[in-house]
Design an enzyme around this catalytic site. Structure first.
Site, mmCIF file in Angstrom:
data_model
loop_
_atom_site.group_PDB
_atom_site.id
_atom_site.type_symbol
_atom_site.label_atom_id
_atom_site.label_comp_id
_atom_site.label_asym_id
_atom_site.label_seq_id
_atom_site.Cartn_x
_atom_site.Cartn_y
_atom_site.Cartn_z
ATOM 1 N N ASP A 91 3.308 9.315 -0.696
ATOM 2 C CA ASP A 91 2.122 8.553 -0.327
ATOM 3 C C ASP A 91 1.913 7.471 -1.373
ATOM 4 O O ASP A 91 2.016 7.757 -2.579
ATOM 5 C CB ASP A 91 0.902 9.486 -0.294
ATOM 6 C CG ASP A 91 -0.086 9.137 0.805
ATOM 7 O OD1 ASP A 91 -0.133 7.963 1.191
ATOM 8 O OD2 ASP A 91 -0.796 10.046 1.261
ATOM 9 N N HIS A 139 0.815 -1.220 0.000
ATOM 10 C CA HIS A 139 0.000 0.000 0.000
ATOM 11 C C HIS A 139 0.845 1.264 0.000
ATOM 12 O O HIS A 139 0.359 2.332 -0.344
ATOM 13 C CB HIS A 139 -0.940 -0.009 1.215
ATOM 14 C CG HIS A 139 -2.019 -1.041 1.103
ATOM 15 N ND1 HIS A 139 -3.321 -0.733 0.797
ATOM 16 C CD2 HIS A 139 -1.973 -2.391 1.204
ATOM 17 C CE1 HIS A 139 -4.036 -1.837 0.744
ATOM 18 N NE2 HIS A 139 -3.240 -2.863 0.994
HETATM 19 C C1 GDG Z 1 -2.266 3.631 3.296
HETATM 20 C C2 GDG Z 1 -1.225 4.326 2.397
HETATM 21 C C3 GDG Z 1 -2.882 4.283 0.527
HETATM 22 C C4 GDG Z 1 -8.996 9.402 7.832
HETATM 23 N N1 GDG Z 1 -9.425 10.112 8.885
HETATM 24 C C5 GDG Z 1 -10.601 9.599 9.230
HETATM 25 C C6 GDG Z 1 -10.895 8.543 8.372
HETATM 26 N N2 GDG Z 1 -9.892 8.449 7.518
HETATM 27 C C7 GDG Z 1 -9.866 7.503 6.401
HETATM 28 C C8 GDG Z 1 -9.945 8.255 5.089
HETATM 29 C C9 GDG Z 1 -9.313 7.258 4.134
HETATM 30 C C10 GDG Z 1 -8.293 6.574 5.032
HETATM 31 O O1 GDG Z 1 -8.662 6.781 6.397
HETATM 32 C C11 GDG Z 1 -6.894 7.142 4.846
HETATM 33 O O2 GDG Z 1 -6.382 6.630 3.672
HETATM 34 P P1 GDG Z 1 -5.115 7.235 2.919
HETATM 35 O O3 GDG Z 1 -4.990 6.544 1.630
HETATM 36 O O4 GDG Z 1 -5.325 8.693 2.767
HETATM 37 O O5 GDG Z 1 -3.859 7.024 3.881
HETATM 38 P P2 GDG Z 1 -3.163 5.844 4.778
HETATM 39 O O6 GDG Z 1 -3.918 5.596 6.031
HETATM 40 O O7 GDG Z 1 -1.757 6.305 4.979
HETATM 41 O O8 GDG Z 1 -3.216 4.514 3.892
HETATM 42 C C12 GDG Z 1 -1.928 5.158 1.342
HETATM 43 C C13 GDG Z 1 -3.794 3.486 1.439
HETATM 44 O O9 GDG Z 1 -3.047 2.751 2.421
HETATM 45 C C14 GDG Z 1 -4.635 2.477 0.646
HETATM 46 O O10 GDG Z 1 -3.853 1.658 -0.129
HETATM 47 O O11 GDG Z 1 -3.679 5.118 -0.287
HETATM 48 O O12 GDG Z 1 -0.974 5.737 0.472
HETATM 49 O O13 GDG Z 1 -0.351 5.131 3.179
HETATM 50 O O14 GDG Z 1 -10.247 6.313 3.700
HETATM 51 O O15 GDG Z 1 -11.267 8.590 4.812
HETATM 52 N N3 GDG Z 1 -12.009 7.808 8.425
HETATM 53 C C15 GDG Z 1 -12.900 8.130 9.384
HETATM 54 N N4 GDG Z 1 -12.680 9.165 10.264
HETATM 55 C C16 GDG Z 1 -11.566 9.919 10.230
HETATM 56 O O16 GDG Z 1 -11.390 10.864 11.025
HETATM 57 N N5 GDG Z 1 -14.023 7.429 9.459
#
Ligand code: GDG
Length: 458
Positions: free
Chosen positions: A364, A156
């Site tokens: 990222d 990821h």
């Molecule tokens: C890893 C990789 C890759 C965030 N704050 C809240 C919340 N979130 C949810 C978001 C989104 C998820 O968490 C975050 O996803 P990201 O992709 O932005 O980042 P990582 O956690 O670092 O994820 C990344 C991912 O895996 C998938 O392959 O894209 O690059 O680092 O869905 O909405 N959800 C809730 N409350 C929050 O306050 N419910």
């Protein structure tokens, strides 16, 4: 149909809310909900003695099997090797790496122990799909236990370029273990190139057409599978939230001002301080925006036990104070900094209200927030996505305003441009991005990966 077995570090059990979840848990749960199968991994808990048998639960077609970590495993495997060595390495932050041999050995030992427990749960025709950097050695550990099933791996986070990877003592063993999979999937072609260059130049392996690799006496396939979101689901969430209580409260509180939003786990890879600096520059250099724009950063605390994360928190507390101290008026506070998580419906409402989604990671793998922001917009009056070129999502989101997050003045200019962008251009850019999201949903991602994993490796 063969059973799908998913392995990931953190399993979120049926009753667990995904409130503080990161992208991986969101993606896996959405994938398993549609397909059914077994989800195996760490319970998120610790117990003094290692458990030989997993605890099980089920919900609908999804079974869950979890084990605890011992306190020492938690420290060496999770806090140290995964989160203080591999995470900074994969995000190109060599200066933050805190290597120790004990952590490396702890990482391999936990992979072995998880493989022991998992091997006993497996049926001969199960398809195994392992997720993320915690479990790179899992296939090799399973193979040592005689598991001959097809095993795929999806990373990821970014896969580091060979010169960066070479800073890790044990890098060759790590890549050799990676080659025990039948299929290795990355977020972008960049990551694929990083691995194939390593295979070609560091270990004299061969790389054929269509991502076929021959190295360490094995053949496997490597390809990019950019992860998507439930596009229609999120669009519906956005539409439903548009006139819901949170959107109304938020709009009310803005009193006609434009909202810029950032949503990230509180992580140094996300470029949050640079984003705050850019907002400071915007207000310093453009008096027209003072009192007219509010920046809201949602940043739930993540990995609070790791020192680098505590430092980041202090830095952001200070930056918030500096910006608000300098620019706030009795009826306007420029930065709303929220160290907590919100239900997804509330996030959808916040995205919908925001004129700009400011997503500026320093590195990222993909960044799902960028995609969710786009999906939640009002098609008649969409906001603008300002996106770092170092997010995997930048390779797909051609309608975003692409920025270099290391340059706060340029970021501030991009923000000003996004805030002033006319409706016609906003709508055009949004339609481009939305088409991409409709053509590559979480379902496409899962199906493309599983099709490739089921296919022959020649
Ligand atoms: C890893 C990789 C890759 C965030 N704050 C809240 C919340 N979130 C949810 C978001 C989104 C998820 O968490 C975050 O996803 P990201 O992709 O932005 O980042 P990582 O956690 O670092 O994820 C990344 C991912 O895996 C998938 O392959 O894209 O690059 O680092 O869905 O909405 N959800 C809730 N409350 C929050 O306050 N419910």
């Amino acid at each position: 149909m063969a059973r799908l077995v998913i392995v990931s570090n953190r399993v979120s059990m049926p009753r667990e809310r995904l409130s503080r979840a990161g992208g991986l848990a969101v993606a896996i749960r959405e994938a398993l909900n549609q397909y059914g199968g077994l989800w195996f991994g760490w319970s998120g808990e610790m117990s003094a003695t290692p458990d030989g048998e997993p605890r099980k639960a089920s919900q609908g077609r999804v079974e869950f099997a979890v084990i605890d970590l011992t306190p020492e495993e938690h420290r060496l495997f999770y806090l140290e090797f995964a989160n203080s060595i591999l995470w900074p390495l994969c995000h190109y932050r060599l200066g933050l790496i805190d290597f120790s041999r004990a952590a490396w050995e702890g990482y391999l030992a936990v992979n072995d122990r998880f493989a022991d427990v998992l091997a006993r749960q497996l049926q001969p025709d199960d398809i195994i799909w392992v997720h993320d950097y915690h479990f790179i050695p899992m296939a090799a550990a399973l193979r040592r236990r005689g598991v001959a099933n097809r095993i795929g791996f999806f990373l990821h986070v970014p896969f580091p370029a060979p010169e960066v990877l070479a800073a890790l003592p044990g890098h060759e063993r790590l890549v050799r273990d990676l080659c025990a999979y039948d299929l290795v999937g990355f977020q972008t072609k960049n990551d694929v190139r990083a691995l194939t260059e390593y295979i070609l130049h560091e270990v004299n392996g061969q790389v054929g057409d269509n991502g076929h690799i021959a190295a360490f006496g094995r053949t496997l396939q490597v390809a990019a599978f950019p992860i998507g979101i439930d596009t229609e689901g999120f669009a519906k969430l956005g539409a439903a939230a548009a006139d819901g209580p949170e959107a109304l409260r938020l709009r009310d509180s803005l009193a006609g001002r434009s909202l810029v939003i950032g949503v990230d786990r509180l992580d140094y890879s996300k470029g949050i301080p640079q984003r705050f600096e850019a907002f400071y520059d915007l207000l310093s250099n453009n008096s027209e925006f003072r009192g007219k724009v509010t920046f809201m950063q949602v940043a739930p605390i993540s990995r609070g036990e790791v020192m680098q994360y505590r430092k980041l928190r202090n830095e952001l507390d200070a930056l918030t104070g500096r910006i608000n101290g300098k620019f706030a008026e009795f009826d306007w506070v420029p930065v709303r900094y929220l160290n907590k998580s919100f239900p997804r419906q509330h996030l959808a409402a916040f995205y919908r209200v925001a004129r700009v989604g400011l997503i500026t990671p320093l590195r990222d793998g993909m960044n799902l927030v960028a995609k969710e922001y786009v999906a939640a917009q009002d098609p008649e009056d969409p906001g603008v996505l300002v996106l770092s070129r170092f997010a995997g999502a930048a390779r797909e989101m051609g309608g975003a305003v692409i920025v270099n997050p290391y340059d706060p003045e340029h970021l501030a200019e991009a923000l000003a441009r996004a805030l002033k962008m006319p409706l016609e251009e906003r709508a055009q850019r949004w339609r481009y991005n939305m088409d991409v999201l409709r053509n590559n949903t979480i379902t496409h991602w899962r199906e493309r990966f599983l099709k490739a994993l089921n296919g022959p490796v020649s």
